[in-house]
Structures are given as structure tokens and as C-alpha cells.
Design an enzyme around this catalytic site. Sequence first.
Site, short mmCIF file in Angstrom:
data_model
loop_
_atom_site.label_atom_id
_atom_site.label_comp_id
_atom_site.label_asym_id
_atom_site.label_seq_id
_atom_site.Cartn_x
_atom_site.Cartn_y
_atom_site.Cartn_z
N GLU A 1 4.73 3.78 -0.97
CA GLU A 1 5.72 3.09 0.10
C GLU A 1 7.09 2.56 -0.44
OE1 GLU A 1 2.55 0.54 1.30
OE2 GLU A 1 2.27 1.77 3.15
N LYS B 1 -1.64 0.14 13.70
CA LYS B 1 -1.30 1.39 13.28
C LYS B 1 -1.55 2.34 14.23
CE LYS B 1 -1.72 0.71 8.45
NZ LYS B 1 -2.62 0.98 7.04
P1 PGA Z 1 -2.17 3.72 4.06
O1 PGA Z 1 -1.71 2.13 3.51
O2 PGA Z 1 -0.98 4.07 5.00
O3 PGA Z 1 -2.36 4.45 2.60
O4 PGA Z 1 -3.55 3.53 4.90
C1 PGA Z 1 -1.05 1.17 4.28
C2 PGA Z 1 -2.03 -0.31 4.41
O5 PGA Z 1 -2.97 -0.14 3.76
O6 PGA Z 1 -1.66 -0.89 4.82
ZN ZN Z 2 -3.84 -2.25 4.35
#
Ligand code: PGA
Ligand code: ZN
Length: 422
Positions: A208, A340
Amino acid sequence: MKITQLMGYQILDSRGKPTVAASLILDDGTVHTARIPSGASTGKHEAREIRDHEGKFAGGMYRGNSVYQACENINELIAPGLIGRTPDLTAVDQFIAHLDPTPGFQRIGANASLAISIAVAKAQAHSERKSLVRLFQPTGQLKLPMPMANILSGGAHARNTMDIQDVLVIPHGASSFHEALSWLSAIRESAAREGVVLGAPTHLTADEGGLAIEFPTVEGAFDFVTSCISSVGLRTGTDVSLAIDFAATQFYHDGIYRLAKAKREFQATEFVSYVRHLVNSHPIISIEDPFAEDDWNSWNAFMEEIPEGLQVIGDDLYTTNLLRLERGIKENSSNAILIKPNQNGLLTSTLEVLQRAQQSNRKTIVSARSGETEDSWLADLAVGWGAEQIKVGSTHGSERTAKWNRLLELEATEACDFAHPF
Ligand code: PGA
Ligand code: ZN
């Protein structure tokens, strides 16, 4: 306007892994494309992402990680039902939910369903001569969300350079979005400089965009970021505070929380006290997934006595799932939720989860995934849905800046306010 063509195809995400894209063509000739993200520390209760680990597309150059089956599902199962229809998000999401009523889109895959949902939302906005954000908030001043950004990354995002997943910062004292972003950038650059002093290979960035610097203890990582905030002339606790994503499911097994680098093990009740101690001894304003995805007891125990003003976010705990959020509301398991869209699989049902959280006075943070694309729809959703907070990774990497830059575009071109959720 009518949909004349719809095709799903495989593209690459920011980690070089395959992901799904869908392009929808309207009868005015315009093309509306949606590109779908994907996680690494994926929650067990997320909607199903179909990858070709088995079935007719298994194997190949992507070693089972390809998404050809999900794309075929778009082309053969979904597209025939949508050609000739108007791009109407609510109606199309209903059609998809009807086509695959299994929980979490087991049959067609949430990577296929979300691609269609977003492509249709973009096409609908176009057919109404609106931007995507204005599809969700047609009139009035927009409110730009408070950002949080990764400074350090470990866990599943960076081959375990730290025991926890991410140390982020929130510039809650900033008075505008562009000022907030300038603070985030300064802190991230300071961390890279200070990392050199520590002898760390700071060119190594995690998925990220956070720095993958080795820290044997989490306290060491927190102190490092705290000093980076001060070193650029910002006040910790007043201007900027820490936000920690523990992603604790990753280090919880059989009732034990195990911090491998620190060589420490905790029973669940001990870990609740340890998290409380960490929060009380550092300028931390937000914690995410401090406990494992099914360890509701620890969440509930922690919430009985939380430090004042602390935001406690469920990510893997809820996986943007309404039933799990309802349980969290009933048991008071957290006071915030990460949203998400690809954990859920459709835009309309993701929005339902967000609105339910808002109604119950829980804070909402719209979030990207570790595997992202150059698409910026997430920024439009965060604003149009009034989420007040957004998390898209660091200030590095075009797949991250695509979202920040879209928010800067809105700030420059529309009448905007800036959210102050803290
Ligand atoms: P991930 O991590 O997209 O790898 O699940 C992001 C998060 O945990 O917030
Ligand atoms: Zn997370």
C-alpha cells in the site's frame, strides 16, 4: 440510454496480480469501465473472490491466480441479461442478487458482481449527465473525507517486517483536504529519511506504499512515527495522531495472540489489556482489527471501557456485511466500521451497510485494498456517501494517488467542505 455491450476481462492490479475489469458500452458510443481491487489480509467472511485455483482455467502463467472464470461469468451469465436495458444501478444490482442469491456471490464471484455494479453506476451517472459523486449526492455542498495514510507496513503487506499490519496517521487538525494531504506527504517523507538513519532499506515499500522497515516491537514502530510527526513541525495529538491497523486475525491462533518478532504471547484477556495499554501510552486516535475476526468476546470486553475519543474500527470483523454489523451494533463490539465494496459485492448493499452504521452513530471509513488499480471510483463513493473518512494506503503509487488526486479535483472544482470526524 441503453446498454449495447458489456464485457469482462482480466487486467493487472498494483501488485502485478490479475483482477477483473468490466467495460460497458452505451448506445451513444461511450465506454464505462470499472476496475476491481483485491485484498491480501482477506477476512474469512468476505464475499467470494473467484480465482482460478480450480476449474477449467486452473494453472497457467498466473499459477492459479487468474480471474478468467469470473470474467466468463460476466460475459456469459450477466451480460446477456443486461443488453438492451437502461443503466440503472438499483435495478441491475437487484438483477445480480437474483441471478446469484448465494451468500457472498459464491456462484458468480464478488469480483464479477462488483465490476458490473460499478460500471453500471458510472454509465448511469453519464446518462444523467452527472459525475459519479453526483449520482449519489445530486445537490448541495460536498464534504471531503478526512484521510488516513500508511507510514509503516508489516504483516501480510510487507513480509512481516512488523508484527502488526500498518501504522497510519490521521491529520485531524488540518483545515482542508489539501492541507491534510500535505501533512501526510511530509510525514511519509520524513519517515523515509529517518529510516535511512536507522539503516533501513527505505526503497522497500509495501503493497500500500507504506515503508517496510523492520521493527522488533510495535512500541518501537509507534515511537518512530510519532517522532516523524514532530520532526516536520506538527503536534502529535493536536494536529496529527496515530491510527493502527493490527489485522489481528493474522496473528491469532487457537485462543492465543502471538507477536512473533517481539517473542510475546497473550491469552485473549491479556491482549485486551495490552491493546488498552498501547493506546494509553501513545498518541493513538484510531485502532482497526485489534482482535481476531471471530473473537467477539475480546471486542466486546475492550469496548466496555475505551479510552475517550478512541475510534475502534471493525474491518475483518464485519467484512462490510449487514448481518455481522447488526451483531456488532447489538453487542457494541466497535464504534466504527471499514467499508470495502469488494468485501460485499454490490454497491447498493455496500451503501446499506454504511447507512446502517451511520444511523447507529458509528463512524464510517471507506477503504481501498492492498491490491488496487488506477481507477478512482472509491473517492467518489466516499464523498457521495458522506463517509467522512477514507483510507487508500500511502502517498506513493499511482493506484493510491488516483484516489487522493480525485479528491483534490473535487476540492478544486466543486463547492466543498472538509469533514472533521474527530
Ligand atoms: P487488505 O488490507 O486489502 O490486504 O485486506 C487492507 C486492510 O486490512 O485494511
Ligand atoms: Zn484492515
